[in-house]
Design a protein around this motif. Structure first.
Motif, PDB file in Angstrom:
ATOM      1  N   PHE A 169       0.866  -1.283   0.035  1.00  0.00           N
ATOM      2  CA  PHE A 169      -0.010  -0.207   0.106  1.00  0.00           C
ATOM      3  C   PHE A 169       1.158   1.224   0.079  1.00  0.00           C
ATOM      4  O   PHE A 169       2.016   0.949   0.427  1.00  0.00           O
ATOM      5  N   ARG A 170       0.313   2.293  -0.460  1.00  0.00           N
ATOM      6  CA  ARG A 170       1.115   3.509  -0.555  1.00  0.00           C
ATOM      7  C   ARG A 170       1.061   4.193   0.947  1.00  0.00           C
ATOM      8  O   ARG A 170       0.038   4.270   1.598  1.00  0.00           O
ATOM      9  N   ILE A 171       2.342   4.574   1.244  1.00  0.00           N
ATOM     10  CA  ILE A 171       2.449   5.177   2.630  1.00  0.00           C
ATOM     11  C   ILE A 171       2.155   6.539   2.375  1.00  0.00           C
ATOM     12  O   ILE A 171       2.406   7.419   1.691  1.00  0.00           O
ATOM     13  N   THR A 172       1.251   7.152   3.344  1.00  0.00           N
ATOM     14  CA  THR A 172       0.943   8.420   3.203  1.00  0.00           C
ATOM     15  C   THR A 172       1.353   9.308   4.518  1.00  0.00           C
ATOM     16  O   THR A 172       0.690  10.187   4.889  1.00  0.00           O
ATOM     17  N   GLY A 173       2.384   8.957   5.148  1.00  0.00           N
ATOM     18  CA  GLY A 173       2.940   9.967   6.239  1.00  0.00           C
ATOM     19  C   GLY A 173       3.450   8.938   7.138  1.00  0.00           C
ATOM     20  O   GLY A 173       3.188   7.677   7.297  1.00  0.00           O
ATOM     21  N   MET A 174       4.630   9.249   7.842  1.00  0.00           N
ATOM     22  CA  MET A 174       5.207   8.517   8.965  1.00  0.00           C
ATOM     23  C   MET A 174       5.395   9.354  10.086  1.00  0.00           C
ATOM     24  O   MET A 174       5.797  10.576   9.908  1.00  0.00           O
ATOM     25  N   VAL A 175       5.218   8.857  11.449  1.00  0.00           N
ATOM     26  CA  VAL A 175       5.520   9.497  12.453  1.00  0.00           C
ATOM     27  C   VAL A 175       6.254   8.844  13.423  1.00  0.00           C
ATOM     28  O   VAL A 175       5.856   7.618  13.740  1.00  0.00           O
ATOM     29  N   GLU A 176       7.064   9.298  13.984  1.00  0.00           N
ATOM     30  CA  GLU A 176       8.146   8.606  15.205  1.00  0.00           C
ATOM     31  C   GLU A 176       7.418   8.827  16.443  1.00  0.00           C
ATOM     32  O   GLU A 176       7.304  10.066  16.704  1.00  0.00           O
ATOM     33  N   LYS A 177       6.940   7.957  17.106  1.00  0.00           N
ATOM     34  CA  LYS A 177       6.562   8.024  18.259  1.00  0.00           C
ATOM     35  C   LYS A 177       5.451   8.983  18.507  1.00  0.00           C
ATOM     36  O   LYS A 177       5.511  10.040  19.063  1.00  0.00           O
ATOM     37  N   PRO A 178       4.375   8.813  17.772  1.00  0.00           N
ATOM     38  CA  PRO A 178       3.308   9.801  17.985  1.00  0.00           C
ATOM     39  C   PRO A 178       2.671   9.887  19.326  1.00  0.00           C
ATOM     40  O   PRO A 178       2.351   8.893  20.016  1.00  0.00           O
ATOM     41  N   PRO A 179       2.151  11.083  19.820  1.00  0.00           N
ATOM     42  CA  PRO A 179       1.552  11.283  21.223  1.00  0.00           C
ATOM     43  C   PRO A 179       0.525  10.366  21.104  1.00  0.00           C
ATOM     44  O   PRO A 179      -0.137  10.210  20.146  1.00  0.00           O
ATOM     45  N   LYS A 180       0.117   9.899  22.355  1.00  0.00           N
ATOM     46  CA  LYS A 180      -1.042   8.824  22.426  1.00  0.00           C
ATOM     47  C   LYS A 180      -2.360   9.339  21.882  1.00  0.00           C
ATOM     48  O   LYS A 180      -2.626  10.830  21.873  1.00  0.00           O
ATOM     49  N   GLY A 181      -3.130   8.720  21.075  1.00  0.00           N
ATOM     50  CA  GLY A 181      -4.226   8.894  20.419  1.00  0.00           C
ATOM     51  C   GLY A 181      -4.296   9.514  19.104  1.00  0.00           C
ATOM     52  O   GLY A 181      -5.225   9.935  18.372  1.00  0.00           O
ATOM     53  N   THR A 182      -2.949  10.048  18.550  1.00  0.00           N
ATOM     54  CA  THR A 182      -2.724  10.758  17.264  1.00  0.00           C
ATOM     55  C   THR A 182      -2.471   9.600  16.251  1.00  0.00           C
ATOM     56  O   THR A 182      -1.998  10.356  15.295  1.00  0.00           O
ATOM     57  N   ALA A 183      -1.965   8.435  16.452  1.00  0.00           N
ATOM     58  CA  ALA A 183      -1.108   7.810  15.492  1.00  0.00           C
ATOM     59  C   ALA A 183      -2.192   7.462  14.444  1.00  0.00           C
ATOM     60  O   ALA A 183      -3.435   7.199  14.331  1.00  0.00           O
ATOM     61  N   PRO A 184      -1.790   7.701  13.017  1.00  0.00           N
ATOM     62  CA  PRO A 184      -2.496   7.433  11.579  1.00  0.00           C
ATOM     63  C   PRO A 184      -3.058   6.206  11.665  1.00  0.00           C
ATOM     64  O   PRO A 184      -3.893   5.737  10.583  1.00  0.00           O
ATOM     65  N   SER A 185      -2.428   4.929  12.257  1.00  0.00           N
ATOM     66  CA  SER A 185      -2.778   3.626  12.172  1.00  0.00           C
ATOM     67  C   SER A 185      -1.929   2.871  13.112  1.00  0.00           C
ATOM     68  O   SER A 185      -1.309   3.558  14.013  1.00  0.00           O
ATOM     69  N   ASN A 186      -2.329   1.655  13.149  1.00  0.00           N
ATOM     70  CA  ASN A 186      -1.476   0.748  14.103  1.00  0.00           C
ATOM     71  C   ASN A 186      -0.385  -0.145  13.487  1.00  0.00           C
ATOM     72  O   ASN A 186       0.071  -0.823  13.885  1.00  0.00           O
ATOM     73  N   LEU A 187       0.072   0.500  12.209  1.00  0.00           N
ATOM     74  CA  LEU A 187       1.179  -0.181  11.582  1.00  0.00           C
ATOM     75  C   LEU A 187       2.663   0.237  11.881  1.00  0.00           C
ATOM     76  O   LEU A 187       2.575   1.510  11.562  1.00  0.00           O
ATOM     77  N   TYR A 188       3.315  -0.391  12.517  1.00  0.00           N
ATOM     78  CA  TYR A 188       4.487  -0.053  12.939  1.00  0.00           C
ATOM     79  C   TYR A 188       5.862  -0.438  12.072  1.00  0.00           C
ATOM     80  O   TYR A 188       5.544  -1.497  11.356  1.00  0.00           O
TER      81      TYR A 188
END
Ligand code: UTP
Length: 288
Positions: free
Chosen positions: A184-203
């Motif tokens: 799938f196309r990755i639409t953004g990456m975030v290192e250690k997102p603050p609780k409740g803000t993660a764009p998915s649960n895919l690490y």
């Protein structure tokens, strides 16, 4: 599209979570059942068609280089004693002459910096990056499946896995866009997102196929979290210029960089060996 031929193994970390074991022995050389952790990861890369193995090492890591060399006296002794089974085992694991390279990360300035240290050895071609403390178990292996996706998509490919959404703040998390084949196309990456803000649960699980343009970005990159040069920060910049695809790995993963994951890997891999399984089950049952 250039063929994927080379793999980088960053093995220069200090392994502080494993002290005192890692005082003199690199954590990549700790044994899971009958071989060091790094051997599982090199075998995974070889299965994916990798032809050249690049190790970014540091002080006290010379034993990794010895492990991938021929031990002449040992081989002669095994031959003299007629131990052909052990000889064949060693032969089967031996990288061919001229297919390994070692460079040093002189200071442990972070994963991004370790990857950048491999720039001249990689040159102008895509490369696989395998974090050597993660053991992946699947058939075909995680990198072999990612290499197949890469042949379809090109660009950059990152291995991802599902985590408990409540734990997402501990990981590098990707956003999930349009599906393509096994990816799938990755639409953004975030290192250690603050609780409740993660764009998915895919690490991000420690397996990557990257284009060499990442080196130009890492060259000038400032230190990030933990005062280290972070690979994720570099990939975030590269994502603005080049596509990133996610490969959703569904096999087993053991984080051998932590004592819990290391013990789990030993139990799981021992259970796969028919000569060990019954004994492991019996011991666990007896002690629980
Ligand atoms: P870790 O975050 O597991 O760090 O690095 P570490 O130093 O190995 O272990 P701890 O946290 O102190 O216990 C992830 C991977 O990146 C490599 C490590 O060798 C490991 O494979 N690494 C990390 C480097 O090669 N250089 C660095 O500066 C940092």
């Amino acid at each position: 599209m250039k063929k994927l031929r080379k793999a980088v193994f960053p093995v220069a970390g200090l392994g502080t979570r494993f002290l005192p074991a890692t005082k003199a022995v690199p954590k990549e050389m700790l044994t899971v059942v009958d071989r060091p952790v790094i051997q599982y990861v090199v075998d995974e890369a070889r299965e994916a068609g990798i032809e050249h193995f690049i190790f970014v090492t540091g002080r006290n890591k010379g034993v990794i280089e010895d492990h991938f060399d021929i031990q002449f006296e040992l081989n002669e002794t095994l031959k003299d004693r007629g131990k052909t089974e052990q000889l064949d085992l060693l032969d089967g694991m031996q990288p061919a002459a001229g297919t390994t390279s070692f460079t040093r990360q002189q200071e442990p300035l972070g994963l991004g910096h370790a990857v950048w240290c491999a720039r001249d050895l990689v040159g102008d071609e895509p490369f696989a990056l395998l974090l050597p403390d993660m053991i992946m178990q699947a058939e075909p292996g995680c990198m072999a499946q990612m290499a197949e996706l890469y042949r379809e998509t090109g660009g950059n490919v990152i291995g991802v896995q599902e985590c408990d959404p409540a734990e997402a703040h501990k990981y590098g998390i990707v956003g999930r866009g349009e599906e393509k084949g096994a990816g799938f196309r990755i639409t953004g990456m975030v290192e250690k997102p603050p609780k409740g803000t993660a764009p998915s649960n895919l690490y991000i699980n420690g397996r990557y196929i990257l284009q060499p343009t990442i080196f130009d970005i890492l060259e000038t990159q400032e230190r990030g979290a933990g005062n280290e040069i972070q690979l994720t920060d570099g990939m975030l910049k590269l994502e603005k210029e080049e596509p990133f695809w996610g490969f959703h790995f569904t096999g087993e993963v053991y984080d051998c960089g932590s004592p819990e994951g290391f013990v789990e890997a030993n139990v799981a891999i021992a259970m796969r060996k028919k000569e060990l399984k019954a004994r492991v089950v019996e011991t666990v049952e007896r002690l629980r």
